[in-house]
Each structure stands twice: as C-alpha cells, then as structure tokens.
Design an enzyme around this catalytic site. Structure first.
Site: not given
Ligand SMILES: Cc1ncc(C[n+]2csc(CCOP(=O)(O)OP(=O)(O)O)c2C)c(N)n1
Ligand SMILES: Cc1ncc(C[n+]2csc(CCOP(=O)(O)OP(=O)(O)O)c2C)c(N)n1
Ligand SMILES: [Mg+2]
Ligand SMILES: [Mg+2]
Lengths: 361, 331, 361, 331
Positions: D95, D135, D93, D66
């Site tokens: 970060p 969320h 938000i 972010e």
């Molecule tokens: C700081 C933050 N930004 C956005 C999100 C929304 N979000 C949840 S999981 C995810 C993707 C995570 O990808 P990855 O780190 O590869 O883990 P995976 O879900 O593939 O296990 C996102 C964007 C979040 N939880 N935290």
C-alpha cells in the site's frame, strides 16, 4: 446567498441489552425464542472454539492464533441473519465465529491457524472467501461481489469484515465509495474492538464514531453495542433488509472489545491495564445473554448445560479431525499457481521431489 | 485463422479495441471498467465505442482510485465475471499493487483453485510521447517478480489482437501492457475474425546468425531497425520478440543464443533489476558455453524517467542497439 | 437504551457574489478595496497566463498543458490569504494560479509544461513543492508538513491541493485522517471542478458534497462557491484563522468548473454539451468580480484597462524569459538522483556524454 | 570505532534499537513513526523504550495506513525532519509503494536537489518464523529496480547497528530491510559507542578460491553453513555479504568471481526477476571470461510464499547451496 445549509446528518447507536442482561423491552426485536437460543449457542460455540485454540497454541499443536474472545455477540447476531446459500462472507482474520456459524468446518479453521493451507477454503459450498490478511483490502472484494449481485439481480449480500484499525486504510474509503456509487449489495461490517494491536481508537481517528463515516459516501450506517447480541441482531436485520430491498449498501459499526492479546504473538499487558480488561469482563456478551435468557425463562440452566456439552463435544471432534488430517503434500506448493504449470515450476517441483525422495531413502 | 479470412489495416490501439469488442460479444461475462473508459472511450480511445455497444452495466466509468478498480475487480471475478480493468497509465499502477500482488496474483492459489482470477488488467506503458511525469514508465520487472501473474506485451497490431483475445480467454490474471508509443505509429493487416496468438510464446521476428537481439513492446522498433542497419555491414542479427515476459519462453531465446553466441537485450526500464537481468541470467544459466561475449543490456538509465525535453536521450534507440551489438562482436 | 443519537453534523456552503456580480451585503467580508483589486488582478493574470499557454501549446512551443480557466476565483481568493514566508503550497497540476500569485515565476511554470525539469521548482525561497502528478498523493505531504508545523510551533499552514476526482483515492482519506489525529496545521483544499477528465462528480461519489467528508475525520470543513472570489476569500480566511489558532486542520471544497479540456491532450466535447459550457460561461468568476468592482466604484474601466496592460506585459515577458532559457543540459538526467553518484550512473553518464560529443563532431 | 571502545553482546534487533536510540539522542530531527512503534515498542520490540526516552512527539503511533505513514514522512522530511517510518512487515509495503516509488525515491531529483529525502524506512522481511500469510515475504527486487533508493539488508548485529547509523546519517532515502528470522537467533559483540559501517559496500565474510557464494540478510546463514560444510571436502568457498543491494557494490563481487570462476547466489525471494538476476547479469557482463560454470541461483520458488507448515520446503538451506556449488564445480 450567505451561508446555506448543505448537509445535515445524524447517526444513531442501538443498545437493547444492558451489561446486566436487562433488556429495553420497547426495543426488543421481533424474534423467536429459537433464534435467541441459536445466537446464544453460536456464541458458546465460538467461546469453546477459541479457548481450545489458545490451548492448542500453547501446546504447539497450532501456530499463532488470533482470538475473538469478547466479539462473539458481534459475530453471532449477524450470523443468524445471513443465508449461507446466497450471502457471501468476505472475512478478515478474526471472523472464525461467523464463519463456523455459517458452516465452515472448525477443523479447517484450526488448520488455517496451524499453517496448513487446506484451512484457507472449505469445499462445503459456503460462499466464504479465504481469510484476508492485508488489513482492509478485502472490503473492496466485498464491494465487487456486491456490485455483481446488483448487476445479476441476485438476492445475495456480500458482507465485508474489517476492524477499527482497518478503517484507516485507503481501501476502506475506496470500498465505501465504490459501494455508494454502484449501489453494491454490500454490508461493510466493522467490528470496532477499540484496538488495532496496541493502538487505541483515539489514535486511529479523531472522529467520534466510525459509523458516521457512512455520510461521506451516502452509505446508510449505524453503530450498535457489539457486545449485545440482540442489538447486533436487530441492526444486522435492518441493514440486510435495506440492502436486499435494493436500497444500496450499508455499514455497521459494532463496538466491542478484544478481551485478550491481538494474537498469541502479542502481549496486551504492555499497552492495556487490568482495570480496562476488568471493565469489559463485566460487559461480556455471553454472560449478558445468558442472564437474559434465564431471567426471561427462555432457557433453563439444564438447557445451558446441554449447550456446554454440545459445544465442547463439537470442538473436541474438530480437534480430532484436525489431527487426523494427513500431512499436507509439499508438492502442492507448485499447484494452483497457474491453470497450466510454467516450465520453471515444473523444474522447481522436480527438484523438491528429488530432495524429498532422497530424504526418504 | 483460416487463409481465406478477410483482413483490415489497423493500428495497434484499433486492434485492442476490436479484440475487446469481439470478445465482449462472445462472452457476456466480460466487463470493462476504469477511469474514463466509458463515454470518453479511454484517454487513448482504446475502449472507444464499447459503452455504446454494451451499455453502462458492462462498460463502467469508475471513481478515480486504482486500488478500488482492481479490488472490486477481484470481487467481480469471484462472483463470476471476467473483469477487464484499465489502469490509465502504467505510472499509476502503484496504488493498485497491493490488490494486484497480494490478491489478484494469489487468489487461485490461496483458494486452492476454487477462485481463479480471470482478469485482464490493461495499461498503456512506456515513453516516447512527450508526456508529463509518471506518464512514461515501464514497471514490468516487479510484475515478472510476482508469481501468479501472466505479463503480456505486444509489439504489433496483429499480436495485440491475438494476444488480447488469448488473455481474455485465459483463466489466469493477465497484465496486458500496451506500448502506447506505437499505438498509432503504423498499421498492419489484421484478420477481421477473432483469432488467438499463444501466451508465453516468443516470436522470432527475423532470423540471423551473428547475434540475438531480444526485446518486446515498443523497443522492438529500434531492435528491428538495428538489425536492418547491421545487415548493411553483413552482420546478421536474429531478433526475438519476447511478447510474454511471465511466464517467459526460455526455449526460443536459448535456442537462438546457442546458434548466435551473442545476445543483446533491449528495454526501456532501468538496467538495475530490470527484466533484462532475468533474461541475461537465464542465458547465462542455459547457454553459457555458447556465449562468445557478455550478454549486453541496452536499457533506460537508472534514473527517473526524464521530462519530455530529455526523453530522447533516455530511451534506447537504434544507435545504442547497434553499438551494443558491435561491442558484443568485438569482444 | 434503544436508539441513541451518536453524531449530528451539519455542513454549510458560502456564497456572496451572485453570477451577475451582485453581492449579498450582509455577508461581505471585512476587506480592503486594495485586497479586492489584488484578487481581481490575480485572476486577470491567471487568465492571461492561461490563454497564452494554450496559444504556445498550439504552436508547439510548450507541450501538453492543463488549463485552469474557470478556476481563477478558487485560486485567487485563497492566494491573497496566504503568506509566502510561512505557508507551504503542496500543489497538484492545476495550481499555476495560486503558485504565480505567491511569486513562482511564470516562465518556470511554462517551462514545466514544456517538459523542462527546471520548471519543477523555483529558487525564490517560496515554499512551493513541485507539482504532483499521481492524483491525491500530495495531500499526505501537506498533512506531513502540517504535522511538522504543529510540532515546531511554527505559524505556517500547509495547503494541500487536489481535485474532486482525487477525493476518491485512498490517499485523500489517509491524509484527512492523519491530519485529524495529529492536529496538523493543514488546509486540504479541494477544487471541485465537477469533472475528473470525463467523469462527472455523480459518478465519482454518491455523497451530496465533498465538504461533508470532514465529519468522517473530525476535520472542520465547508463548501464555498468557487467561482465567487469574495466567498473564497472569506472561507479561506476563516479556515486559515482556525488552523493558525491551533484548532487543527480544515478542509475547503470550492465548487467551480473547468471551462476547457482536461489538458490539451483531451477533447471535452466528447463528454460535455455546449449547453453546459454556456451555463458556466455565464458564471465566469472574473466577469462577476469585474461587474461588482465597477458597480461598487472600486475600480474604473480605466483601471481595468491598466490591469489588462500589466498582465499582458507580464505574460509576454515570461514568454521571453522562457525562450531565453539556455537549452537544458542532458547531463542533468544523472544529477540529483543521489547525494553521491553510484558507479553505474557515472558509467551511463559517460556513455551519453560520448554520444553527444560524437553527434557534435 | 576506537580499539578501546567497550562492547556488549547483543542480538540483531537489539542493535537496531540501540542505533535508533543513540542517533535520536544525537540528532533531534529524527522521528520514529508507524504502527505500534510507541508503547508496544513495535511488534518485534525494535523500538522498545524509545517512547519513554523521547516522548510521543518523536515516537508516534500512527493510524493503520502504510501509504499514510510514508506520505506524511515525505512532508515531515520536506519540513526539516528525518523521519524513520516502520512498515510492520515487508508483506505490507504494497500500500505504500506509490509514496515510496513515486515520491520518496524521486523527491531529490524532482526538486533538483532542493528537497532531498532523508528518511529511513525500516521493515522486517523474510520467512522462517512460522508466520501467517504475507508475513514472510522478500520484495527487494522491485526496490532495487527503482532509481533513487538505497536498499540495505544487514546480516549481523554489528552491521545492523553500523549500517543503520549510516542510513540515519545519509541524506538519501534508505530502505532498511531487517532479517527478522535472525532478529534474536544469535548475539555478537557490538561496540557500545555509535559507529558507522559504509553503505554500498559488500563484505567478504570468508575467503576462498573455488567458488563465490553471494548472499545477504538471513540467507547468509545457509551460505556460511554451506561454506563450512564444503570445507570438509576441501572445497574453498568465498562468501560475500552484499549488505547494500542498491546501489550495489559490483567491484567486490566481480573481483571475487574473477578469482574463483564460479558464483552461487542465494536469496529467499522467487527466482524470476529476483535480485539474483541482477547479480548474475552483472557477473556475466563483467567477468564472463573468468566463468568456469553458469552462475547458479538458489532462491525461493516462483510460488506464493507458503504457509508455516510448508515454509521449510520453500526456503533455501545449506543443502541447496551445497548442491548448487557442486553443480557449478561439476559443470
Ligand atoms: C496492510 C496491513 N498492515 C499491517 C498489518 C499488520 N496487522 C495485522 S492485524 C493489525 C491490527 C488490526 O487492527 P483492527 O483492524 O482493529 O482489527 P483487529 O485486529 O482489532 O481485529 C495489524 C497492524 C496487516 N495485516 N496488514
Ligand atoms: C493516481 C493517478 N491516476 C490517474 C491519473 C491520470 N489523471 C490525471 S488528472 C486525472 C483526473 C483528475 O481529476 P480531478 O482530481 O478532479 O482534478 P482536475 O483534473 O479536475 O483538476 C486523471 C485520471 C493520475 N494522474 N494519477
Ligand atoms: Mg481492532
Ligand atoms: Mg476535477
């Protein structure tokens, strides 16, 4: 003078079991048959848990759920190397596999996904922190615990989990860097399932691997085929030994694949092709290990059937436990915010209590 | 504090150092960490001498990364330590707010009490020292909007020591905002022995009947000066030092306003959604019928905190507090 | 199967001029004598500016000041390679050297350190952003500008400046990673002066170099002796060529040394020994280049005296310009906050205007 | 908008998508970037179809970071683009607040007008969708405390389109908070043509004489339901939709409270230092003599936003708004 070599580094990847369950004999870890079966059982338990969870979600009996299908080897191969008395789990939100393997009750994990805060933490004395949702942020907690283990001279290792996407967050960088500087007893464990929701790894970073990032911090690292439980076992063993021997932190990149949607709120067909899924279906970590165990006569089909029976039963009884949980107490909203409740929480709690009492009448 | 205990004249920053030192002696689980807190003793010397007394294992210079500093502190706290991270200036708290708001403030609740977060996050805040950009800010309002935090702002050496010791003994995370403008601007008698000043308890610094001036931290100075000034015209101002803005001590404030009927709030941060808004709202909710005039806010402007040459125009001063009191009186 | 090599990387360091001003002839860049003298002149101008600034600060004529003494080569060798029409400077707070070399008026830089906001930005059409104080944060702006240059197909390169300490911030990581992914036309330029206030590099990171971090993002990188203006010239030239040719971002680590206090508010004798300072005094970037230029007969002592005269005059007239600036207008506090002033700024401005008018009376 | 223009029934999220699409057609400098905004069309489909229409150069999936997303947007804006970064949920938000507060909000001022920051930071906010931790949050108060930002929160499809278009045409940075709970909960007639709804202007959604209910975003629903409910008892509530909380439209609010003498503020965020505090303080300052009762705040509790099973207890609803109105009436 002129150009001098300043740094030269190399990063390796370990593979032992190929997609058809054939092992590279010379790389086979020195490991008992029991441990092999244990890992296989863990994976089966995870798969059974996961399938039931998706089921419960469809029926509205739990809420949004994040499936770990496809990542079982990446979690089981590590789990058998951990010691639930000393080691700390610092999970993100897709680590139910390693959590249940170390003893976190499955019904509590279901409860978490049901939106029941009692699922955040278990009282079993397992050193497992609540799941952390802000991506990457928990890695610093693992570094901090690893710093504490180092300071106290304790044998425990803190395992910080994150996905490939999480490695793009600043906190990943800071966690690796602090770990390197303070020689934290920390394993940064990246399950690179190649997708962060809809974003593929190549849009996440231009680097060829995540493991090579260890060099940026002088943190030892390696990549492993994360769908190969034997390779994961061996990599985890080496990493934990390195850390327990006081050689500083370690980072593992386990390359795997998320077989399903990101969560039940996602639709992965929007951004991935059936071909890609089929490709990885052939590389399923459980089938691979099953073939190996049966071919090597470490396990019979009857053993496997027994395992099926066991894991199904365990899941069923977890669901029963889940559904036998008394309704959570709304009054808890105000508890454990502070050691002592401030006046306004007392007032707000009283208001909610009145509302609930009125509803009852 | 026993009546017999010896005292020493000291500045606010010296009181902070002494509190840290004495508590670190008493409690081995306390760790100090942050940028330049070791050999340098902190850029304001608040941690001066601690590394010599307690060594590098307990007083840790860290990499330059605020999220990292707070994030590893979470881990250290989980594993049984009582970390005291320093953020070098409040202007640099932003990179750490994810760790503070998403984790530090929530950990006790999230873990259902299993992992409380005993941690004191210290930071100098506020203007008036002719510093570069981002070195003069007061961001207390967003902290007060975040459930789970205790936010303390001392205004005297005595309180600084006693409140910091209370914070260091609390099992909840405390943000300890130090008014750097008055770090060294005056000395006061401070008992040599450790003692506590209660958290979440405001102090009535001066009694009065005509108006209640409410402030905290470095703005207590203009608040008290205004009260002195008004006294010459026989206007009797009660002056309250909030000291802990979260959880706030509403009783002391409301009791006073019920008596005086008028309130003037003073802080350095901008007006809009500043902590003064919360104080005003609380007074409105709990003392409306006693109010003889609108609650006045004397604050920084709703602008960026200006560079050194302009900061004197920005910061509330005695004159502005007096003017606000007069507005309230003439309403 | 088994262990596979996944990544192998190497990072180099460039040195040309040794501490005694002797050049490694085979590494000498293909460079005109004029350019050499220009670089030397830049360095001399920086030194003169800096000494005057420390003077002004002691006399209370400016406020807290951050000296760049010792880092002149690291800034001059880059500056001569930049093109003030196309390239962007995204400075931190110690880049006055490169800024003045590209044309930012010196009196405005003094004004900045005087606490006069008019010093934030010059109206000379130079693409130089205001100094950025939150350490590391500006690197992302350089990445963003570099992304824009790439999108627009413009020749410009965005140079993002930061110190060694700044590389520990998450924003460094994110800036490097975004730059790699989006092939930004960005040069991440790290002046590793080995200290972040009182914190030495070895407490900042466990890695052997900062340059090797490029590998974590597939960003080309090298280290250079930052006290050797010829080496800095050559490294900058190569890096900018790489970027201008569309090969993606580049990172340079210029290893140098901050000779004085962090700022005038600091006292470096608390954490550094006189021996260390003396060691680096011998490696002064200006002396080294002077010896080289004179030995090679590129410059005479008389030329040097003329340069001394020029740079002193330039500084003196900058001080005059500074002190001839009319007092800043307090009303400006409320300007440029928004395109249109909200009602409360109108009210607050009126209040301050009344106060000031009353004072006048 | 001309009277003749055609309309289409659409949801709030569809209105957002349409506004983006139409403005991107009009203005080539607009870029959309963020996590999953490309092929996936955003986790709520707010950017659905944009990548097909405008390609990867203008609709960019970014790494998961972010601070990076906002930080590169600063650079893109400096270099002449009009970036529209998305933060996937307002809970993430934090970060990015260093980039938003230390740079985005300040850039126009710091550069003395040379580099304004035309940027719209979109994010879904708020609870009520049974989402996991982090969320469901509403962090608007800290945004309103930060000078330089414009903070917009629509509550209807019509406004969502018109306000977003205004935001996309503004040269100031706008935080655009989208009430995800009502992304799809109802449809309304929205003109097909582009049109603007003015920023910094509240809307009177319903006229009344006995009390002013002030809210924004998804809480407009319980606010309006409460007004309906109260009407049955012949209590006439005026309902104001603040729409832009910074810079806030004080006039519309004060004018209404002068008429009704009572105010009830409704938002999801915690009470303490929530944006309701600012509204209450403004009313106190500007309409005290008209107040017949204390200004009431109906808000989320001062706790962590609870998990799904408990969120219904946390979120303000019609009943709580009605109760607050009754408290004000019976005062
Ligand atoms: C700081 C933050 N930004 C956005 C999100 C929304 N979000 C949840 S999981 C995810 C993707 C995570 O990808 P990855 O780190 O590869 O883990 P995976 O879900 O593939 O296990 C996102 C964007 C979040 N939880 N935290
Ligand atoms: C985010 C942030 N944290 C802390 C500071 C305070 N501070 C200013 S300069 C500095 C050290 C910077 O070191 P380095 O990056 O090596 O740059 P140098 O000063 O050596 O040029 C610190 C800690 C800051 N400006 N920003
Ligand atoms: Mg992933
Ligand atoms: Mg440095």
């Amino acid at each position: 003078m002129g150009y001098k070599k300043l740094f030269r580094g190399e990063t390796v990847r370990l593979e032992i079991l190929n997609k058809d369950g054939k092992a590279d004999k010379k790389s086979l870890p020195d490991i008992s048959q029991d441990t092999m079966i244990q890992m296989y059982r863990y994976m089966r338990q995870m798969r059974a848990f996961d399938e039931k969870a998706l089921n419960l979600q469809r029926q509205g009996r739990i809420g949004t759920y994040g499936s770990l299908r496809g990542q079982e080897a990446a979690q089981a191969g590590l789990a058998v190397n951990l010691n639930e008395k000393d080691d700390w789990l610092v999970p993100s939100f897709r680590e139910h596999g390693v959590m249940m393997s170390l003893g976190v009750p499955m019904h509590l994990i279901y409860a978490y996904w049901k939106g029941d805060e009692r699922g955040n933490i278990s009282d079993k004395g397992i050193k497992c922190l609540p799941p952390s949702v802000p991506v990457g942020s928990q890695l610093l907690h693992a570094t901090g615990i690893g710093m504490a283990m180092q300071k106290k001279g304790l044998p425990g290792v803190a395992v910080g989990f994150a996905g490939d996407g999480a490695t793009s967050e600043g906190d990943f960088h800071e966690a690796m860097n602090f770990a390197g500087v303070f020689k934290a007893r920390t394993l940064i464990y990246i399950q690179n399932n190649q997708w962060a929701i809809s974003v593929p790894l190549k849009k996440q970073t231009a680097a060829e691997s995540l493991a090579q990032r260890g060099w940026a911090y002088n943190v030892a690292s390696m990549q492993v085929d994360g769908n190969d439980v034997l390779a994961v076992y061996e990599a985890s063993r080496l990493a934990l030994e390195h850390i327990r021997n006081g050689n500083g932190p370690y980072m593992i990149e386990a390359v795997t694949f998320r077989m399903g949607d990101h969560t039940t709120a996602d639709d992965h067909s929007r951004y991935r092709t059936p071909d890609l899924i089929a490709y990885w279906e052939e590389r399923d970590p459980i089938m691979r290990m099953k073939t190996f165990l049966i071919n090597e006569k470490i396990m019979t089909q009857a053993d496997d059937d027994a395992i099926t029976n066991d894991v199904t039963k365990a899941v069923d009884s977890a669901v029963k436990e889940l559904e036998a949980m008394p309704a959570p107490d709304p009054m808890h909203i105000f508890e454990t915010m502070y050691a002592e409740k401030p006046w306004y929480l007392v007032e707000q709690q009283a208001m909610l209590r009145d509302e609930l009492n009125q509803e009852k009448r | 504090m026993t009546a017999a205990s010896k005292t020493q004249k000291m500045t606010l920053v010296q009181a902070v150092t002494q509190a840290l030192k004495q508590e670190m002696e008493r409690d081995e689980s306390i760790l100090v960490l942050g940028e330049d807190v070791g050999k340098d003793g902190g850029v304001f010397r608040a941690t001066d001498g601690l590394i010599d007394a307690f060594g590098e294992e307990r007083v840790m210079d860290t990499p330059l990364a605020e999220s990292g500093i707070i994030g590893v502190s979470v881990g250290l706290a989980v594993a049984g330590y009582r970390p005291v991270p320093e953020i070098q200036f409040m202007g640099f708290i932003y990179p750490a707010v994810n760790q503070i708001f998403a984790h530090v403030a929530r950990y006790r609740h999230r873990s259902r009490g299993q992992y409380p977060m005993p941690m004191v996050i210290r930071m100098p805040y506020g203007g008036g020292i002719h510093a570069p950009e981002h070195h003069s800010e007061s961001y207390e309002s967003m902290l007060a909007n975040t459930p789970g935090l205790t936010v303390v702002i001392p205004s005297t050496p005595y309180d600084a020591k006693g409140l910091l010791i209370s914070a260091l003994r609390s099992d909840d995370p405390v943000i300890f905002m130090e008014p750097k403008r008055i770090y060294r601007s005056f000395r006061e008698d401070v008992p040599e022995e450790p003692y506590t000043v209660p958290l979440s308890k405001a102090a009535v610094r001066r009694e009065g009947n005509d108006v209640t001036i409410i402030s905290y931290g470095s703005m207590m100075r203009p608040a008290l000066e205004a009260a002195d000034f008004l006294a010459r015209d026989n206007i009797s101002a009660e002056v309250i030092d909030v000291r802990t803005i979260a959880p706030v001590d509403v009783e002391t404030i409301v009791t006073s306003v019920e008596k005086t009927g008028r309130a003037v709030i003073v802080h350095e941060a901008p007006t809009r959604s500043g902590f003064g808004a919360e104080l005003s709202a609380l007074i409105n909710e709990r003392a409306l019928l006693h109010l003889l005039a609108p609650v006045q806010r004397v604050t920084g402007f709703d602008t960026v905190f200006p560079f050194a040459m302009m900061e004197a125009h920005y910061l509330p001063n005695r004159q502005r507090v007096v003017a606000a009191v007069q507005t309230a009186l003439e309403f």
